[in-house]
Design a protein around this motif. Structure first.
Motif, PDB file in Angstrom:
ATOM      1  N   UNK A 162      35.042  43.028  32.328  1.00  0.00           N
ATOM      2  CA  UNK A 162      34.786  41.765  33.282  1.00  0.00           C
ATOM      3  C   UNK A 162      36.606  41.537  34.233  1.00  0.00           C
ATOM      4  N   UNK A 163      36.771  42.557  34.297  1.00  0.00           N
ATOM      5  CA  UNK A 163      38.268  42.692  34.895  1.00  0.00           C
ATOM      6  C   UNK A 163      37.301  44.032  36.158  1.00  0.00           C
ATOM      7  N   UNK A 164      36.997  44.151  36.140  1.00  0.00           N
ATOM      8  CA  UNK A 164      36.082  45.676  36.813  1.00  0.00           C
ATOM      9  C   UNK A 164      35.679  44.806  38.234  1.00  0.00           C
ATOM     10  N   UNK A 165      34.267  43.622  37.924  1.00  0.00           N
ATOM     11  CA  UNK A 165      33.565  42.754  38.183  1.00  0.00           C
ATOM     12  C   UNK A 165      34.314  42.011  38.692  1.00  0.00           C
ATOM     13  N   UNK A 166      35.205  41.120  38.477  1.00  0.00           N
ATOM     14  CA  UNK A 166      36.612  40.600  39.204  1.00  0.00           C
ATOM     15  C   UNK A 166      36.883  40.693  40.093  1.00  0.00           C
ATOM     16  N   UNK A 167      37.873  42.418  39.985  1.00  0.00           N
ATOM     17  CA  UNK A 167      38.162  43.168  40.969  1.00  0.00           C
ATOM     18  C   UNK A 167      36.849  43.385  42.165  1.00  0.00           C
ATOM     19  N   UNK A 168      35.618  43.599  41.714  1.00  0.00           N
ATOM     20  CA  UNK A 168      34.243  43.839  43.199  1.00  0.00           C
ATOM     21  C   UNK A 168      34.407  41.777  43.351  1.00  0.00           C
ATOM     22  N   UNK A 169      34.327  41.461  42.856  1.00  0.00           N
ATOM     23  CA  UNK A 169      33.858  40.061  43.798  1.00  0.00           C
ATOM     24  C   UNK A 169      34.917  39.741  44.607  1.00  0.00           C
ATOM     25  N   UNK A 170      36.398  40.165  44.448  1.00  0.00           N
ATOM     26  CA  UNK A 170      37.712  39.374  44.517  1.00  0.00           C
ATOM     27  C   UNK A 170      37.471  40.618  46.273  1.00  0.00           C
ATOM     28  N   UNK A 213      47.808  45.509  38.226  1.00  0.00           N
ATOM     29  CA  UNK A 213      47.116  45.179  37.583  1.00  0.00           C
ATOM     30  C   UNK A 213      46.623  44.222  36.879  1.00  0.00           C
ATOM     31  N   UNK A 214      47.171  43.121  35.949  1.00  0.00           N
ATOM     32  CA  UNK A 214      46.814  43.220  35.017  1.00  0.00           C
ATOM     33  C   UNK A 214      45.602  41.519  35.756  1.00  0.00           C
ATOM     34  N   UNK A 215      45.111  42.190  36.436  1.00  0.00           N
ATOM     35  CA  UNK A 215      43.987  41.047  37.268  1.00  0.00           C
ATOM     36  C   UNK A 215      43.104  41.565  37.631  1.00  0.00           C
ATOM     37  N   UNK A 216      43.576  43.066  38.182  1.00  0.00           N
ATOM     38  CA  UNK A 216      42.722  43.904  39.159  1.00  0.00           C
ATOM     39  C   UNK A 216      42.187  45.692  38.823  1.00  0.00           C
ATOM     40  N   UNK A 217      41.394  45.933  38.699  1.00  0.00           N
ATOM     41  CA  UNK A 217      41.951  47.368  38.609  1.00  0.00           C
ATOM     42  C   UNK A 217      42.209  48.598  39.720  1.00  0.00           C
ATOM     43  N   UNK A 225      32.263  51.115  40.417  1.00  0.00           N
ATOM     44  CA  UNK A 225      30.993  49.873  39.893  1.00  0.00           C
ATOM     45  C   UNK A 225      30.593  49.601  41.699  1.00  0.00           C
ATOM     46  N   UNK A 226      31.089  49.617  42.997  1.00  0.00           N
ATOM     47  CA  UNK A 226      30.636  48.997  43.859  1.00  0.00           C
ATOM     48  C   UNK A 226      29.392  50.476  44.346  1.00  0.00           C
ATOM     49  N   UNK A 227      29.828  51.341  44.118  1.00  0.00           N
ATOM     50  CA  UNK A 227      28.066  52.528  44.253  1.00  0.00           C
ATOM     51  C   UNK A 227      27.478  52.628  43.272  1.00  0.00           C
ATOM     52  N   UNK A 228      28.278  52.557  41.873  1.00  0.00           N
ATOM     53  CA  UNK A 228      26.739  52.221  40.558  1.00  0.00           C
ATOM     54  C   UNK A 228      26.046  50.686  40.664  1.00  0.00           C
TER      55      UNK A 228
END
Length: 332
Positions: A162-170, A213-217, A225-228
């Motif tokens: 979820x944190x990786x997806x949150x970072x990608x979306x931000x 780091x509490x919010x983003x990876x 995540x972006x490439x995959x």
């Protein structure tokens, strides 16, 4: 096991089969066209044919009972984890259970005594013989339900991502804002992942590594995540911008709560916003691979414009500094 040949060859069974077939023929349910891919071909090979699945799900014409529901769950699994076949299969199998449960509840099998009539209507009319042969059987029949994880367990499996997806979306939100600002390439920087990463770096410096780091990876996890997940970046970002009561559509998906019957009203908006991301954001990026991938995926989807998520004052200041050139060619 008892010899069943007498039953299969009996006149009574033959008459019952003819009666059920006549009932189905009179209702004329939608069927798969002979030239179309089967459910197995669409979803259970090495490749999930997302473009064709989207075309079926978003088509205003009805499909045979249950197909759109199961395909949409497969699409959710593919969007979240494009390379993870097992995740898709679990979500699709849960959708099979939901479809069959809905059929049984519709005829009162949950709160009323079972009868042959109710069972026939639930199984062959509402669940559908094509569903049973094309989907239920191909996923493994009853045994498939004994092997899959529950949706609660799936939600727990999704949590570490979820944190990786949150970072990608931000990052995509920053690119969305950058695309809004991008007018003349001589003066404005085009959106790019590297520019989003620079914004994250400045946020990390301003907030401190622990708070950040509490919010983003980390940058490396973001890039991975972006490439995959390039084919589904727009779908995940658009899902994060759609409100479903007190949650976002993405949160509904990650918590294992997505059901076609409950969320079909959001489908066109979800796909349309993803197409808008392709046309408005990805089209301004270089190289154009993201737009090429996404526009093919959503070829027959009409874009639906939406506003980029609100930024904090801190983010807005950093973003403006990144997308505005400090020196202009004609400033001398």
């Amino acid at each position: 096991m008892a010899d069943l040949s007498d039953i299969f060859e009996s006149e009574e069974l033959n008459e019952a089969v003819k009666a059920v077939e006549a009932l189905l023929a009179r209702r004329q349910p939608p069927r798969r066209m002979p030239g179309d891919r089967t459910f197995r071909e669409l979803t259970l090979g090495k490749t999930f044919h997302a473009r064709e699945a989207i075309a079926i799900i978003s088509n205003s014409e009805p499909a045979y009972p249950g197909l759109k529901a199961v395909l949409s769950s497969g699409l959710v699994g593919w969007a979240l984890f494009p390379k993870d076949r097992e995740m898709r299969v679990v979500l699709m199998t849960q959708a099979v259970l939901q479809h069959m449960d809905d059929a049984e509840r519709s005829v009162g099998l949950v709160d009323q005594p079972i009868t042959v009539a109710r069972d026939i209507v639930a199984r062959y009319v509402l669940t559908g013989i094509e569903f049973l042969t094309e989907i239920y059987d191909q996923l493994g029949g009853y045994e498939a339900f004994t092997r899959i994880a529950s949706l609660d367990i799936m939600a727990d499996l999704f949590e570490p991502y979820s944190k990786t997806i949150k970072t990608t979306n931000r990052a995509l939100a920053y690119l969305h804002h950058g695309a809004d600002r991008f007018r003349d390439p001589e003066y404005d920087f085009a959106p790019s992942l590297n520019r989003a990463v620079t914004i994250f770096n400045e946020l990390k410096s301003a907030r401190g590594a622990e708070a950040y780091g509490a919010d983003y990876v980390s940058r490396s996890l973001l890039h991975r995540r972006w490439s995959q997940t390039k084919p589904s970046l727009a779908l995940i970002y658009s899902a994060s911008t759609i409100k479903v009561r007190r949650k976002t559509l993405l949160e509904v998906m990650l918590q294992g709560e997505y059901h076609f019957s409950s969320h079909v009203e959001y489908l066109d908006e979800w796909l349309g916003r993803a197409r808008f991301v392709s046309d408005h954001v990805f089209a301004k990026m270089d190289p154009p691979d993201l737009q090429n991938i996404t526009s093919k995926l959503l070829a027959n989807v009409e874009p639906r414009r939406f506003s980029a998520p609100r930024l904090t004052v801190e983010e807005d200041k950093i973003l403006n500094s990144q997308f505005r050139k400090k020196f202009r060619a004609n400033s001398a």
